[in-house]
Motif scaffolding. Structure first.
Motif, PDB file in Angstrom:
ATOM      1  N   ASP A  10       0.825  -1.451  -0.178  1.00 46.32           N
ATOM      2  CA  ASP A  10      -0.078  -0.052   0.110  1.00 46.32           C
ATOM      3  C   ASP A  10       0.524   1.337   0.006  1.00 46.32           C
ATOM      4  N   CYS A  11       2.071   1.293  -0.804  1.00 46.73           N
ATOM      5  CA  CYS A  11       2.780   2.477  -0.769  1.00 46.73           C
ATOM      6  C   CYS A  11       2.719   3.015  -2.310  1.00 46.73           C
ATOM      7  N   ASN A  12       2.126   4.087  -2.579  1.00 49.86           N
ATOM      8  CA  ASN A  12       1.926   4.715  -4.046  1.00 49.86           C
ATOM      9  C   ASN A  12       3.187   5.091  -4.519  1.00 49.86           C
ATOM     10  N   PRO A  13       4.282   5.775  -3.785  1.00 48.68           N
ATOM     11  CA  PRO A  13       5.571   5.989  -4.399  1.00 48.68           C
ATOM     12  C   PRO A  13       6.188   4.651  -4.881  1.00 48.68           C
ATOM     13  N   CYS A  14       6.005   3.618  -4.087  1.00 48.81           N
ATOM     14  CA  CYS A  14       6.589   2.167  -4.497  1.00 48.81           C
ATOM     15  C   CYS A  14       5.978   1.901  -5.693  1.00 48.81           C
ATOM     16  N   ASN A  15       4.917   1.978  -6.017  1.00 49.22           N
ATOM     17  CA  ASN A  15       3.786   1.761  -7.315  1.00 49.22           C
ATOM     18  C   ASN A  15       4.642   2.385  -8.356  1.00 49.22           C
ATOM     19  N   PHE A  16       4.842   3.816  -8.103  1.00 56.57           N
ATOM     20  CA  PHE A  16       5.343   4.847  -9.039  1.00 56.57           C
ATOM     21  C   PHE A  16       6.790   4.253  -9.710  1.00 56.57           C
ATOM     22  N   VAL A  17       7.547   3.874  -8.552  1.00 53.96           N
ATOM     23  CA  VAL A  17       8.717   3.453  -8.856  1.00 53.96           C
ATOM     24  C   VAL A  17       8.864   2.164  -9.783  1.00 53.96           C
ATOM     25  N   GLU A  18       8.047   1.162  -9.347  1.00 52.76           N
ATOM     26  CA  GLU A  18       7.915   0.070 -10.125  1.00 52.76           C
ATOM     27  C   GLU A  18       7.452   0.237 -11.569  1.00 52.76           C
ATOM     28  N   ALA A  19       6.440   1.103 -11.741  1.00 53.24           N
ATOM     29  CA  ALA A  19       5.936   1.595 -12.920  1.00 53.24           C
ATOM     30  C   ALA A  19       7.238   2.167 -13.990  1.00 53.24           C
ATOM     31  N   HIS A  20       8.013   2.987 -13.460  1.00 58.60           N
ATOM     32  CA  HIS A  20       8.971   3.431 -13.940  1.00 58.60           C
ATOM     33  C   HIS A  20      10.054   2.614 -14.517  1.00 58.60           C
ATOM     34  N   LEU A  21      10.373   1.723 -13.476  1.00 58.73           N
ATOM     35  CA  LEU A  21      11.524   0.795 -13.980  1.00 58.73           C
ATOM     36  C   LEU A  21      10.751  -0.315 -15.009  1.00 58.73           C
ATOM     37  N   ARG A  22       9.471  -0.513 -14.766  1.00 53.98           N
ATOM     38  CA  ARG A  22       9.004  -1.432 -15.914  1.00 53.98           C
ATOM     39  C   ARG A  22       8.770  -0.760 -17.041  1.00 53.98           C
ATOM     40  N   VAL A  26      13.678  -2.554 -17.174  1.00 58.25           N
ATOM     41  CA  VAL A  26      14.872  -3.176 -16.451  1.00 58.25           C
ATOM     42  C   VAL A  26      14.336  -4.097 -15.693  1.00 58.25           C
ATOM     43  N   ASP A  27      15.439  -5.201 -15.544  1.00 57.26           N
ATOM     44  CA  ASP A  27      15.167  -6.297 -14.864  1.00 57.26           C
ATOM     45  C   ASP A  27      15.674  -5.531 -13.293  1.00 57.26           C
ATOM     46  N   PHE A  28      14.894  -6.228 -12.410  1.00 55.38           N
ATOM     47  CA  PHE A  28      14.968  -5.720 -10.667  1.00 55.38           C
ATOM     48  C   PHE A  28      14.462  -6.800  -9.955  1.00 55.38           C
ATOM     49  N   THR A  29      15.173  -6.796  -8.946  1.00 59.17           N
ATOM     50  CA  THR A  29      14.220  -7.570  -7.585  1.00 59.17           C
ATOM     51  C   THR A  29      13.959  -6.718  -6.880  1.00 59.17           C
ATOM     52  N   ALA A  30      12.765  -7.094  -6.284  1.00 63.67           N
ATOM     53  CA  ALA A  30      11.742  -6.241  -5.230  1.00 63.67           C
ATOM     54  C   ALA A  30      11.881  -6.986  -4.005  1.00 63.67           C
ATOM     55  N   TYR A  31      12.027  -6.541  -3.021  1.00 63.82           N
ATOM     56  CA  TYR A  31      12.035  -6.860  -1.393  1.00 63.82           C
ATOM     57  C   TYR A  31      11.110  -5.886  -0.816  1.00 63.82           C
ATOM     58  N   ASN A  32      10.134  -6.492   0.112  1.00 67.47           N
ATOM     59  CA  ASN A  32       9.064  -5.977   0.715  1.00 67.47           C
ATOM     60  C   ASN A  32       9.248  -6.203   2.101  1.00 67.47           C
ATOM     61  N   VAL A  33       9.406  -4.968   2.766  1.00 69.28           N
ATOM     62  CA  VAL A  33       9.778  -5.087   4.174  1.00 69.28           C
ATOM     63  C   VAL A  33       8.601  -5.472   4.974  1.00 69.28           C
ATOM     64  N   GLN A  34       7.450  -5.632   4.389  1.00 67.56           N
ATOM     65  CA  GLN A  34       6.230  -6.432   5.290  1.00 67.56           C
ATOM     66  C   GLN A  34       6.245  -7.746   4.752  1.00 67.56           C
ATOM     67  N   SER A  35       6.923  -8.242   3.861  1.00 59.94           N
ATOM     68  CA  SER A  35       6.744  -9.796   3.579  1.00 59.94           C
ATOM     69  C   SER A  35       6.665 -10.745   4.809  1.00 59.94           C
ATOM     70  N   ILE A  36       5.849 -11.700   4.587  1.00 56.93           N
ATOM     71  CA  ILE A  36       5.755 -12.821   5.556  1.00 56.93           C
ATOM     72  C   ILE A  36       6.880 -13.887   5.450  1.00 56.93           C
ATOM     73  N   SER A  82      19.491   7.601 -13.645  1.00 55.96           N
ATOM     74  CA  SER A  82      21.101   7.794 -13.379  1.00 55.96           C
ATOM     75  C   SER A  82      21.701   6.156 -12.946  1.00 55.96           C
ATOM     76  N   LEU A  83      20.783   5.456 -12.069  1.00 55.93           N
ATOM     77  CA  LEU A  83      21.069   4.085 -11.660  1.00 55.93           C
ATOM     78  C   LEU A  83      21.051   3.178 -12.905  1.00 55.93           C
ATOM     79  N   ILE A  84      20.054   3.478 -13.681  1.00 56.21           N
ATOM     80  CA  ILE A  84      20.026   2.502 -14.738  1.00 56.21           C
ATOM     81  C   ILE A  84      21.077   2.698 -15.624  1.00 56.21           C
TER      82      ILE A  84
END
Length: 87
Positions: A10-22, A26-36, A82-84
């Motif tokens: 439920d993080c809108n900026p996180c969704n914006f980042v993902e859309a930007h990368l996609r 760009v290939d990337f790995t996502a890690y969720n701080v709230q993951s079970i 810049s990272l890309i």
């Protein structure tokens, strides 16, 4: 080089980042701080702790040995691009 996205639910900026990368294909790995999945959450928190950060999203550029080269905090399209370009 590898890109890692640190996110949470439920993080809108996180969704914006993902859309930007996609949008850039760009290939990337996502890690969720709230993951079970404790291993995933531990990796996310490990990067945040290493960088001294408390908020997400974070995009981390690592070298082939997993060492942090650079990072972006928040939704910062110019910094993410810049990272890309360093990959």
């Amino acid at each position: 080089m590898k890109l890692i996205k640190i996110e949470k639910d439920d993080c809108n900026p996180c969704n914006f980042v993902e859309a930007h990368l996609r949008d850039r294909g760009v290939d990337f790995t996502a890690y969720n701080v709230q993951s079970i999945n404790h291993e995933e959450a531990d990796k996310a928190h490990g990067y945040l702790n290493e960088l001294g950060l408390f908020t997400v999203p974070v995009v981390v550029l690592t070298d082939d040995n997993g060492q942090v080269v650079d990072y972006s905090n928040g939704f910062n399209p110019e910094k993410i691009d810049s990272l890309i370009s360093q990959m």
